[in-house]
Design a protein around this motif. Structure first.
Motif, PDB file in Angstrom:
ATOM      1  N   VAL A 111      88.687  28.321  23.599  1.00  0.00           N
ATOM      2  CA  VAL A 111      87.421  27.634  23.339  1.00  0.00           C
ATOM      3  C   VAL A 111      86.623  28.472  22.347  1.00  0.00           C
ATOM      4  N   PRO A 112      86.212  27.893  21.229  1.00  0.00           N
ATOM      5  CA  PRO A 112      85.457  28.653  20.234  1.00  0.00           C
ATOM      6  C   PRO A 112      84.201  29.283  20.830  1.00  0.00           C
ATOM      7  N   MET A 113      83.838  30.453  20.309  1.00  0.00           N
ATOM      8  CA  MET A 113      82.678  31.175  20.825  1.00  0.00           C
ATOM      9  C   MET A 113      81.410  30.344  20.714  1.00  0.00           C
ATOM     10  N   GLU A 114      81.267  29.589  19.624  1.00  0.00           N
ATOM     11  CA  GLU A 114      80.044  28.793  19.473  1.00  0.00           C
ATOM     12  C   GLU A 114      79.930  27.723  20.556  1.00  0.00           C
ATOM     13  N   THR A 115      81.085  27.215  20.999  1.00  0.00           N
ATOM     14  CA  THR A 115      81.075  26.224  22.081  1.00  0.00           C
ATOM     15  C   THR A 115      80.653  26.871  23.399  1.00  0.00           C
ATOM     16  N   VAL A 116      81.184  28.073  23.646  1.00  0.00           N
ATOM     17  CA  VAL A 116      80.802  28.815  24.848  1.00  0.00           C
ATOM     18  C   VAL A 116      79.315  29.131  24.830  1.00  0.00           C
ATOM     19  N   GLN A 117      78.811  29.527  23.680  1.00  0.00           N
ATOM     20  CA  GLN A 117      77.383  29.841  23.561  1.00  0.00           C
ATOM     21  C   GLN A 117      76.519  28.615  23.810  1.00  0.00           C
ATOM     22  N   GLU A 118      76.991  27.458  23.318  1.00  0.00           N
ATOM     23  CA  GLU A 118      76.234  26.225  23.547  1.00  0.00           C
ATOM     24  C   GLU A 118      76.220  25.848  25.031  1.00  0.00           C
ATOM     25  N   LEU A 119      77.323  26.106  25.710  1.00  0.00           N
ATOM     26  CA  LEU A 119      77.366  25.869  27.157  1.00  0.00           C
ATOM     27  C   LEU A 119      76.397  26.808  27.871  1.00  0.00           C
ATOM     28  N   GLU A 120      76.343  28.054  27.418  1.00  0.00           N
ATOM     29  CA  GLU A 120      75.412  29.014  28.006  1.00  0.00           C
ATOM     30  C   GLU A 120      73.966  28.566  27.823  1.00  0.00           C
ATOM     31  N   LEU A 121      73.668  27.997  26.660  1.00  0.00           N
ATOM     32  CA  LEU A 121      72.315  27.507  26.403  1.00  0.00           C
ATOM     33  C   LEU A 121      71.938  26.375  27.352  1.00  0.00           C
ATOM     34  N   TRP A 122      72.939  25.661  27.846  1.00  0.00           N
ATOM     35  CA  TRP A 122      72.682  24.597  28.819  1.00  0.00           C
ATOM     36  C   TRP A 122      72.557  25.165  30.234  1.00  0.00           C
ATOM     37  N   VAL A 123      73.379  26.167  30.546  1.00  0.00           N
ATOM     38  CA  VAL A 123      73.426  26.711  31.904  1.00  0.00           C
ATOM     39  C   VAL A 123      72.280  27.669  32.195  1.00  0.00           C
ATOM     40  N   GLU A 124      71.996  28.581  31.266  1.00  0.00           N
ATOM     41  CA  GLU A 124      71.064  29.671  31.535  1.00  0.00           C
ATOM     42  C   GLU A 124      69.668  29.206  31.959  1.00  0.00           C
ATOM     43  N   PRO A 125      69.062  28.217  31.280  1.00  0.00           N
ATOM     44  CA  PRO A 125      67.734  27.768  31.745  1.00  0.00           C
ATOM     45  C   PRO A 125      67.746  27.251  33.176  1.00  0.00           C
ATOM     46  N   ILE A 126      68.829  26.557  33.553  1.00  0.00           N
ATOM     47  CA  ILE A 126      68.953  26.068  34.931  1.00  0.00           C
ATOM     48  C   ILE A 126      69.062  27.249  35.890  1.00  0.00           C
ATOM     49  N   TYR A 127      69.863  28.231  35.494  1.00  0.00           N
ATOM     50  CA  TYR A 127      70.072  29.426  36.307  1.00  0.00           C
ATOM     51  C   TYR A 127      68.745  30.140  36.575  1.00  0.00           C
ATOM     52  N   HIS A 128      67.971  30.351  35.515  1.00  0.00           N
ATOM     53  CA  HIS A 128      66.694  31.060  35.659  1.00  0.00           C
ATOM     54  C   HIS A 128      65.681  30.238  36.451  1.00  0.00           C
ATOM     55  N   GLU A 129      65.709  28.919  36.264  1.00  0.00           N
ATOM     56  CA  GLU A 129      64.784  28.071  37.013  1.00  0.00           C
ATOM     57  C   GLU A 129      65.104  28.099  38.499  1.00  0.00           C
ATOM     58  N   LEU A 130      66.386  28.148  38.825  1.00  0.00           N
ATOM     59  CA  LEU A 130      66.803  28.281  40.225  1.00  0.00           C
ATOM     60  C   LEU A 130      66.223  29.544  40.842  1.00  0.00           C
ATOM     61  N   GLU A 131      66.368  30.653  40.143  1.00  0.00           N
ATOM     62  CA  GLU A 131      65.871  31.924  40.654  1.00  0.00           C
ATOM     63  C   GLU A 131      64.368  31.888  40.858  1.00  0.00           C
ATOM     64  N   ASP A 132      63.652  31.316  39.875  1.00  0.00           N
ATOM     65  CA  ASP A 132      62.193  31.264  39.935  1.00  0.00           C
ATOM     66  C   ASP A 132      61.712  30.405  41.103  1.00  0.00           C
ATOM     67  N   ILE A 133      62.302  29.212  41.245  1.00  0.00           N
ATOM     68  CA  ILE A 133      61.884  28.293  42.310  1.00  0.00           C
ATOM     69  C   ILE A 133      62.255  28.865  43.678  1.00  0.00           C
ATOM     70  N   TYR A 134      63.441  29.462  43.783  1.00  0.00           N
ATOM     71  CA  TYR A 134      63.866  30.024  45.066  1.00  0.00           C
ATOM     72  C   TYR A 134      62.917  31.140  45.486  1.00  0.00           C
ATOM     73  N   ALA A 135      62.584  32.031  44.547  1.00  0.00           N
ATOM     74  CA  ALA A 135      61.690  33.150  44.867  1.00  0.00           C
ATOM     75  C   ALA A 135      60.339  32.650  45.336  1.00  0.00           C
ATOM     76  N   THR A 136      59.808  31.623  44.662  1.00  0.00           N
ATOM     77  CA  THR A 136      58.506  31.065  45.038  1.00  0.00           C
ATOM     78  C   THR A 136      58.572  30.404  46.406  1.00  0.00           C
ATOM     79  N   SER A 137      59.627  29.607  46.632  1.00  0.00           N
ATOM     80  CA  SER A 137      59.775  28.910  47.909  1.00  0.00           C
ATOM     81  C   SER A 137      59.962  29.898  49.048  1.00  0.00           C
ATOM     82  N   TRP A 138      60.754  30.939  48.818  1.00  0.00           N
ATOM     83  CA  TRP A 138      60.990  31.961  49.836  1.00  0.00           C
ATOM     84  C   TRP A 138      59.688  32.669  50.198  1.00  0.00           C
ATOM     85  N   GLU A 139      58.913  33.023  49.182  1.00  0.00           N
ATOM     86  CA  GLU A 139      57.637  33.705  49.417  1.00  0.00           C
ATOM     87  C   GLU A 139      56.678  32.822  50.201  1.00  0.00           C
ATOM     88  N   ASN A 140      56.613  31.528  49.823  1.00  0.00           N
ATOM     89  CA  ASN A 140      55.731  30.603  50.548  1.00  0.00           C
ATOM     90  C   ASN A 140      56.158  30.454  52.003  1.00  0.00           C
TER      91      ASN A 140
END
Length: 277
Positions: A111-140
């Motif tokens: 798989v070309p590197m640019e394709t992998v990078q584009e997949l990362e651009l789709w995954v990473e924001p979801i990943y970080h949002e999960l962490e942020d929401i989980y931390a907030t929910s856990w604290e509450n």
């Protein structure tokens, strides 16, 4: 190209979902299925995947709301953040494996590197949002549990008409003393208490600060028109109070709850009578 990757995910949604769900089944989920059935675990996995897939077609606000509701349930079940992050990592792995088998891959299944990078651009924001929401929910959740435990740790219990008891267990700090005072005053008015017994049998250490809080609570009870008795003063606590020079002249003290109840009944013109056969 980013749009092409997202379009690929949409077009191969069912294939990706099947591969991911099969992978999640292969992963040991014993700590999670200890609190829910296996069917519920599978159902929650499917729901989570639907939320992630819909990330591409829904507004950011609607996606976050759905994700917050899901993660709130996850936190209440006591499932760790690693459940969510592992799920995303496995989803990325499944997508990459499928990409290697189709037109995105070169002849050598690379798989070309640019394709992998584009997949990362789709995954990473979801990943970080999960962490942020989980931390907030856990604290509450922790904060809500803390408040509930604090309220339960200083209950005012009516035992007879106009007589109530507040059993205290554990360490008393400034924050908890404030809750004790609030519950005490509200309970005196609510139960129309004439006598309040503060039972410190379960308080392991009585130092100057703890004694000060107890005296303050006693004085507050007196100001709202009720009498306060401090009960459960063990010999070692009595010795500590004397050594610290703490004066309890204005407070009625008894060594046990039973003796305190008898005194409270006397104050309210009642007494315990032994009935002989």
């Amino acid at each position: 190209m980013e749009r092409s990757i997202q379009q690929y995910i949409i077009e191969h949604r069912q294939e990706i979902a099947k591969g991911w769900l099969d992978t999640m089944k292969d992963v040991s989920a014993e700590p999670l299925t200890n609190v829910v059935s296996e069917n519920v675990y599978v159902s929650m996995n499917s729901e989570f995947l639907d939320i992630i897939f819909n990330h591409q077609t829904e507004s950011p606000e609607h996606f976050r709301t759905k994700l917050e509701e899901f993660i709130e349930r996850v936190v209440k079940l006591g499932w760790p953040l690693t459940y969510l992050t592992r799920a995303i990592r496995l989803l990325r792995k499944v997508i990459l494996e499928l990409l290697m088998e189709d037109e995105f891959a070169r002849d050598d299944n690379y798989v070309p590197m640019e394709t992998v990078q584009e997949l990362e651009l789709w995954v990473e924001p979801i990943y970080h949002e999960l962490e942020d929401i989980y931390a907030t929910s856990w604290e509450n959740t922790i904060n809500l549990q803390k408040v509930a435990l604090q309220e339960l740790s200083a209950p005012l219990i009516p035992i007879f008409d106009n007589i109530t008891v507040m059993p205290l267990v554990g360490t008393i700090d400034t924050e908890r003393a404030s809750i004790i005072m609030e519950n005490l005053l509200e309970g005196v008015v609510k139960h129309r208490s004439e006598v309040v017994l503060i039972d410190i049998t379960g308080v392991p250490v009585v130092d100057t600060m703890v004694a000060h809080h107890i005296i303050q609570a006693s004085e507050a009870v007196r100001l709202v028109g009720a009498k306060c008795l401090i009960v459960g003063i063990r010999p070692e606590i009595a010795q500590t109070i004397v050594n610290l020079g703490i004066r309890l002249d204005q407070v009625i003290t008894k060594n046990s709850l039973r003796v305190g109840v008898e005194r409270a009944l006397e104050i309210t013109n009642r007494q315990i009578i032994s009935m002989e056969e």
